[in-house]
Design an enzyme around this catalytic site. Sequence first.
Site, short mmCIF file in Angstrom:
data_model
loop_
_atom_site.label_atom_id
_atom_site.label_comp_id
_atom_site.label_asym_id
_atom_site.label_seq_id
_atom_site.Cartn_x
_atom_site.Cartn_y
_atom_site.Cartn_z
N CYS A 1 -30.60 80.90 53.43
CA CYS A 1 -29.59 81.69 52.74
C CYS A 1 -28.23 81.00 52.70
O CYS A 1 -27.76 80.47 53.67
CB CYS A 1 -29.48 83.09 53.32
SG CYS A 1 -28.76 83.19 54.94
N CYS B 1 -20.62 86.74 53.41
CA CYS B 1 -21.00 87.66 54.48
C CYS B 1 -19.96 87.61 55.58
O CYS B 1 -19.44 86.54 55.90
CB CYS B 1 -22.37 87.30 55.04
SG CYS B 1 -22.93 88.47 56.29
N GLU C 1 -26.93 83.89 45.30
CA GLU C 1 -28.24 83.24 45.20
C GLU C 1 -29.36 84.25 45.38
O GLU C 1 -29.19 85.25 46.07
CB GLU C 1 -28.41 82.24 46.34
CG GLU C 1 -27.35 81.23 46.44
CD GLU C 1 -27.42 80.54 47.79
OE1 GLU C 1 -26.91 79.45 47.88
OE2 GLU C 1 -28.00 81.10 48.73
N CYS D 1 -22.83 84.62 61.42
CA CYS D 1 -23.87 84.09 62.33
C CYS D 1 -23.77 82.55 62.29
O CYS D 1 -23.66 81.95 61.21
CB CYS D 1 -25.25 84.56 61.90
SG CYS D 1 -25.38 86.35 61.83
N CYS E 1 -36.19 87.25 47.50
CA CYS E 1 -35.17 87.48 48.52
C CYS E 1 -33.85 87.79 47.81
O CYS E 1 -33.36 86.98 47.03
CB CYS E 1 -35.07 86.23 49.38
SG CYS E 1 -33.87 86.37 50.68
N CYS F 1 -26.06 80.16 60.04
CA CYS F 1 -26.30 80.57 58.65
C CYS F 1 -25.23 80.02 57.72
O CYS F 1 -24.03 80.18 57.97
CB CYS F 1 -26.32 82.10 58.61
SG CYS F 1 -26.21 82.79 56.95
FE1 SF4 Z 1 -24.73 87.29 57.18
FE2 SF4 Z 1 -26.08 85.00 57.39
FE3 SF4 Z 1 -25.81 86.60 59.51
FE4 SF4 Z 1 -27.39 87.33 57.44
S1 SF4 Z 1 -27.71 85.59 58.82
S2 SF4 Z 1 -25.93 88.64 58.54
S3 SF4 Z 1 -26.22 86.48 55.71
S4 SF4 Z 1 -24.16 85.52 58.43
#
Ligand code: SF4
Length: 355
Positions: A340, A112, A91, A116, A105, A119
């Site tokens: 995101c 990823c 995206e 996190c 962005c 996210c």
């Molecule tokens: Fe990865 Fe999401 Fe953490 Fe960014 S916020 S480092 S995209 S898990």
Amino acid sequence: MVDILNLTFEELEKFLVHELGEKKFRARQIWQWLWNKYVRDFDQMTNVSKQTRALLKERAHITWPEMVKTQVSQDGTTKFLLRLADGALIETVLIPGSQGRLTQCLSCQVGCAMGCTFCATGTLGFERNMTMSEILGQVLVAREYLNDVAERPILRNLVFMGMGEPLLNLNEVMRSLQTLNSDFGLLFSPRRITVSTCGVNPEGLRELGESGLAFLAVSLHAPTQELRAQIMPKAARWELGDFIDALRNYPLKTRERITFEYLLLGDVNDSLEHAKQLVRLLAQTKGKLNLIVYNPSGDESDPYKAPTEERILAFEKYLWSKNITAIIRKSKGADIKAACGQLKAAEKTEAEGAE
Ligand code: SF4
């Protein structure tokens, strides 16, 4: 076949001279067609001889990400779901600013690995790194899309804040930054690019800083090691105190500051005590704070909620009282799930539902 958009300028020169027996000056012509005139077909390169174009077609290809879906939010945020050559979905988001200027962005990884907890991308897991061609392909797609928009908004800034952790794909991110900065290509100076990291390794941070090719943003989101370990378990492997020490030594130009991103999660990290801890943590760093208000996904599994208005304002007020610049940023594009990974996550759920 060579993915020609995946060559830096120097690599393109070498390819033309050593592989195709061409003169060096051809590189500049071809580079301009690719990065400045956005052609997708070697035959459109009209100042390049027919013979060279034929050779290029034999040995190389121009491949852009394919647009799968576009969503425009009520606030003008535009989100693209793109398919890469191997079918992977990523995206990119265009965020409106003042005077018709846009910030894009960019994603730098498919998925990823950082996981996190707040996210959507983190919950999808890691698939693979993106190449320079794929990273910058997002800009090419956006520029082409904007050409057809009546108001002709200007794509002004780029932020590496989409899917992925840039320091875990440093090689391709650095190559992308060099190409963005090229004089006769996409023409993005380092002042218009921000790379955002949650802090994974000192070497990567040092290399980015020494390059001077972008501003730095840091996904902080917690004022203590303990809380960071809870909400960003993998990022917290680099002990918060050591990470902040490294940031104190990060090379900054005159008047340049690091942007600290702090996502306010209701009743998790948004109390006055957290604000006090944050002030202590950031003492002697040259930084400013973006306070981002969490936007719950609406899923039952979402462990977080939005902070109350009262707590947001009290948090901000305390920071200002301690001379820390703190700006509240409301999440944009909430109605199209522009945080995101959300569009891809929704797409995956739809596809799974259809199976
Ligand atoms: Fe990865 Fe999401 Fe953490 Fe960014 S916020 S480092 S995209 S898990």
